[in-house]
Write a protein that holds these residues in place. Structure first.
Motif, PDB file in Angstrom:
ATOM      1  N   ASN A  21      -2.586  -7.017   2.579  1.00 51.08           N
ATOM      2  CA  ASN A  21      -1.732  -5.868   2.290  1.00 51.08           C
ATOM      3  C   ASN A  21      -1.150  -5.297   3.577  1.00 51.08           C
ATOM      4  O   ASN A  21      -1.766  -4.466   4.242  1.00 51.08           O
ATOM      5  CB  ASN A  21      -2.529  -4.802   1.528  1.00 51.08           C
ATOM      6  N   THR A  22       0.042  -5.747   3.918  1.00 54.19           N
ATOM      7  CA  THR A  22       0.663  -5.375   5.190  1.00 54.19           C
ATOM      8  C   THR A  22       0.949  -3.875   5.247  1.00 54.19           C
ATOM      9  O   THR A  22       0.881  -3.283   6.325  1.00 54.19           O
ATOM     10  CB  THR A  22       1.957  -6.165   5.404  1.00 54.19           C
ATOM     11  N   ASP A  23       1.248  -3.262   4.097  1.00 55.73           N
ATOM     12  CA  ASP A  23       1.491  -1.810   4.092  1.00 55.73           C
ATOM     13  C   ASP A  23       0.249  -1.067   4.562  1.00 55.73           C
ATOM     14  O   ASP A  23       0.341  -0.128   5.362  1.00 55.73           O
ATOM     15  CB  ASP A  23       1.868  -1.325   2.687  1.00 55.73           C
ATOM     16  N   ARG A  24      -0.913  -1.489   4.033  1.00 53.75           N
ATOM     17  CA  ARG A  24      -2.161  -0.826   4.406  1.00 53.75           C
ATOM     18  C   ARG A  24      -2.441  -1.013   5.893  1.00 53.75           C
ATOM     19  O   ARG A  24      -2.844  -0.078   6.591  1.00 53.75           O
ATOM     20  CB  ARG A  24      -3.321  -1.370   3.599  1.00 53.75           C
ATOM     21  N   LEU A  25      -2.237  -2.219   6.382  1.00 52.82           N
ATOM     22  CA  LEU A  25      -2.516  -2.509   7.788  1.00 52.82           C
ATOM     23  C   LEU A  25      -1.602  -1.698   8.707  1.00 52.82           C
ATOM     24  O   LEU A  25      -2.045  -1.150   9.725  1.00 52.82           O
ATOM     25  CB  LEU A  25      -2.377  -4.011   8.057  1.00 52.82           C
ATOM     26  N   GLU A  26      -0.334  -1.584   8.348  1.00 54.46           N
ATOM     27  CA  GLU A  26       0.587  -0.788   9.150  1.00 54.46           C
ATOM     28  C   GLU A  26       0.203   0.689   9.103  1.00 54.46           C
ATOM     29  O   GLU A  26       0.286   1.392  10.120  1.00 54.46           O
ATOM     30  CB  GLU A  26       2.036  -0.970   8.651  1.00 54.46           C
ATOM     31  N   GLN A  27      -0.231   1.136   7.947  1.00 54.03           N
ATOM     32  CA  GLN A  27      -0.665   2.531   7.811  1.00 54.03           C
ATOM     33  C   GLN A  27      -1.853   2.808   8.727  1.00 54.03           C
ATOM     34  O   GLN A  27      -1.914   3.835   9.404  1.00 54.03           O
ATOM     35  CB  GLN A  27      -1.037   2.812   6.347  1.00 54.03           C
ATOM     36  N   LEU A  28      -2.787   1.860   8.769  1.00 59.99           N
ATOM     37  CA  LEU A  28      -3.956   2.042   9.617  1.00 59.99           C
ATOM     38  C   LEU A  28      -3.558   2.078  11.092  1.00 59.99           C
ATOM     39  O   LEU A  28      -4.106   2.853  11.874  1.00 59.99           O
ATOM     40  CB  LEU A  28      -4.966   0.910   9.368  1.00 59.99           C
ATOM     41  N   LYS A  29      -2.620   1.253  11.465  1.00 53.79           N
ATOM     42  CA  LYS A  29      -2.172   1.277  12.864  1.00 53.79           C
ATOM     43  C   LYS A  29      -1.514   2.616  13.189  1.00 53.79           C
ATOM     44  O   LYS A  29      -1.713   3.179  14.276  1.00 53.79           O
ATOM     45  CB  LYS A  29      -1.214   0.114  13.125  1.00 53.79           C
ATOM     46  N   SER A  30      -0.772   3.158  12.239  1.00 51.03           N
ATOM     47  CA  SER A  30      -0.127   4.449  12.497  1.00 51.03           C
ATOM     48  C   SER A  30      -1.167   5.571  12.583  1.00 51.03           C
ATOM     49  O   SER A  30      -0.924   6.604  13.211  1.00 51.03           O
ATOM     50  CB  SER A  30       0.903   4.767  11.412  1.00 51.03           C
ATOM     51  N   GLU A  31      -2.333   5.353  11.980  1.00 49.42           N
ATOM     52  CA  GLU A  31      -3.389   6.368  12.024  1.00 49.42           C
ATOM     53  C   GLU A  31      -4.287   6.227  13.246  1.00 49.42           C
ATOM     54  O   GLU A  31      -5.126   7.077  13.487  1.00 49.42           O
ATOM     55  CB  GLU A  31      -4.251   6.264  10.758  1.00 49.42           C
ATOM     56  N   GLY A  32      -4.142   5.117  13.995  1.00 51.45           N
ATOM     57  CA  GLY A  32      -4.917   5.012  15.227  1.00 51.45           C
ATOM     58  C   GLY A  32      -5.709   3.730  15.415  1.00 51.45           C
ATOM     59  O   GLY A  32      -6.334   3.548  16.469  1.00 51.45           O
ATOM     60  N   VAL A  33      -5.724   2.828  14.417  1.00 54.59           N
ATOM     61  CA  VAL A  33      -6.374   1.532  14.633  1.00 54.59           C
ATOM     62  C   VAL A  33      -5.638   0.809  15.763  1.00 54.59           C
ATOM     63  O   VAL A  33      -4.407   0.793  15.788  1.00 54.59           O
ATOM     64  CB  VAL A  33      -6.353   0.707  13.330  1.00 54.59           C
ATOM     65  N   ARG A  34      -6.382   0.245  16.707  1.00 52.08           N
ATOM     66  CA  ARG A  34      -5.762  -0.284  17.912  1.00 52.08           C
ATOM     67  C   ARG A  34      -5.353  -1.746  17.824  1.00 52.08           C
ATOM     68  O   ARG A  34      -4.673  -2.252  18.723  1.00 52.08           O
ATOM     69  CB  ARG A  34      -6.711  -0.104  19.104  1.00 52.08           C
ATOM     70  N   GLY A  35      -5.800  -2.432  16.776  1.00 52.60           N
ATOM     71  CA  GLY A  35      -5.395  -3.826  16.642  1.00 52.60           C
ATOM     72  C   GLY A  35      -5.814  -4.385  15.304  1.00 52.60           C
ATOM     73  O   GLY A  35      -6.675  -3.825  14.612  1.00 52.60           O
ATOM     74  N   ILE A  36      -5.161  -5.476  14.928  1.00 53.15           N
ATOM     75  CA  ILE A  36      -5.486  -6.154  13.668  1.00 53.15           C
ATOM     76  C   ILE A  36      -5.711  -7.619  14.012  1.00 53.15           C
ATOM     77  O   ILE A  36      -4.850  -8.258  14.646  1.00 53.15           O
ATOM     78  CB  ILE A  36      -4.328  -6.079  12.655  1.00 53.15           C
ATOM     79  N   VAL A  37      -6.850  -8.164  13.612  1.00 52.55           N
ATOM     80  CA  VAL A  37      -7.101  -9.599  13.752  1.00 52.55           C
ATOM     81  C   VAL A  37      -7.205 -10.161  12.352  1.00 52.55           C
ATOM     82  O   VAL A  37      -8.083  -9.788  11.585  1.00 52.55           O
ATOM     83  CB  VAL A  37      -8.401  -9.877  14.543  1.00 52.55           C
ATOM     84  N   ARG A  38      -6.271 -11.019  12.021  1.00 54.73           N
ATOM     85  CA  ARG A  38      -6.231 -11.579  10.670  1.00 54.73           C
ATOM     86  C   ARG A  38      -7.192 -12.756  10.556  1.00 54.73           C
ATOM     87  O   ARG A  38      -7.197 -13.635  11.409  1.00 54.73           O
ATOM     88  CB  ARG A  38      -4.821 -12.083  10.368  1.00 54.73           C
ATOM     89  N   LYS A  39      -7.989 -12.774   9.512  1.00 60.61           N
ATOM     90  CA  LYS A  39      -8.819 -13.954   9.242  1.00 60.61           C
ATOM     91  C   LYS A  39      -7.948 -15.004   8.536  1.00 60.61           C
ATOM     92  O   LYS A  39      -7.137 -14.626   7.689  1.00 60.61           O
ATOM     93  CB  LYS A  39      -9.970 -13.582   8.294  1.00 60.61           C
TER      94      LYS A  39
END
Lengths: 152, 129
Positions: free
Chosen positions: B90-108
């Motif tokens: 869910n790319t929307d969720r991942l982008e939302q998390l980045k906007s809230e302060g998550v510093r990176g996303i590692v996709r499995k």
């Protein structure tokens, strides 16, 4: 949802990518009629979103053991003794596979929700033939062990 | 500098896999801690000096999204970088998390190289704090 050939292509791409990256396995197409494994586990995951459905995976215990061996650096004997780890590894395989399949959809994965995978014993005698006959089903040989996947 | 890294995932196999992959990246670690859900992770962070959190999203008891929001809302923990390690498409969720302060996303599924690439810059920041 999609036609059978699209499903088959998506499943194959996702399964190969997942097995190669996660577990350093090199799945290949099966020559001829896929032989049923003696015993197998069924792992299922449901998803919802722009479309809803389910992915089912049937794999011989050796697949879970190979996953555990390669993912965790266990010896074959250690992996054989740790049935829970092998089952957990198959569920994680399904989790990753489902994400990889949904990222291939027109939305690129946006809007989709995945459930937690569920694992149970699979009735090979009763259901193998029907399983692999599902339109779009994929059967691969992963280093000598059979994996079958379908999406419905 | 060696780092204390917390791995948060409800799958013990996945935690062990991430731990092993971390070792393959060559990133120096003082300790690699583990937690099976977001609530257990918050307990670990409260009791240890954690330099980085690697977190799955979908976990029982408390999911990774809620855990991340609580870490970011707390003055004592908001500076700890959180990197999401997930199969979530869910790319929307991942982008939302980045906007809230998550510093990176590692996709499995991910390779050791991809994990190292996601973490190196963040850990360099930690080293300079």
């Amino acid at each position: 949802m999609f036609d059978a050939s699209t499903i088959q292509e998506q499943l194959t791409i996702a399964l190969v990518e997942t097995l190669e990256t996660m577990a350093f396995l090199s799945p290949m197409p099966v020559d001829g009629e896929p032989a049923a494994p003696e015993r197998a586990m069924l792992v299922r995951i449901c998803f919802s979103g722009p479309t809803s459905g389910r992915i089912d995976l049937v794999a011989a215990p050796a697949v879970g053991q190979a996953l555990a061996t390669n993912m965790l650096g266990l010896s074959t004997d250690e992996a054989c003794a740790m049935e829970d780890v092998a089952r957990d590894a198959l569920k994680e395989l399904m989790n990753v596979l489902c994400g990889a399949v949904l990222r291939q959809t027109p939305s690129g994965g946006a809007g989709y929700e995945m459930q937690i995978p569920d694992a149970s014993a699979f009735d090979v005698q009763g259901h193998w033939a029907t399983f692999i006959a599902t339109p779009g089903a994929v059967v691969l040989d992963a280093d000598g062990s059979t994996i079958a996947v379908r999406m419905t | 500098m060696a780092y204390t890294i917390l791995i948060v995932d409800d799958s013990a196999t996945t935690r062990a896999f991430i731990k092993r992959t971390l070792k393959l990246t060559g990133i120096p670690t003082d300790a690699v801690l583990e937690a099976g859900d977001g609530k257990a992770a918050l307990d670990v962070v409260a009791k240890n000096k954690v330099d980085l959190v690697l977190a799955d999203l979908h976990m029982p008891i408390m999911n990774g999204i809620e855990m991340t929001r609580q870490l970011l809302a707390d003055e004592k923990t908001k500076a700890i970088p959180v990197v999401v390690v997930s199969a979530d498409p869910n790319t929307d969720r991942l982008e939302q998390l980045k906007s809230e302060g998550v510093r990176g996303i590692v996709r499995k599924p991910f390779t050791p190289e991809a994990l190292k690439s996601a973490l190196s810059g963040l850990l360099a920041e930690v080293a300079h704090v």
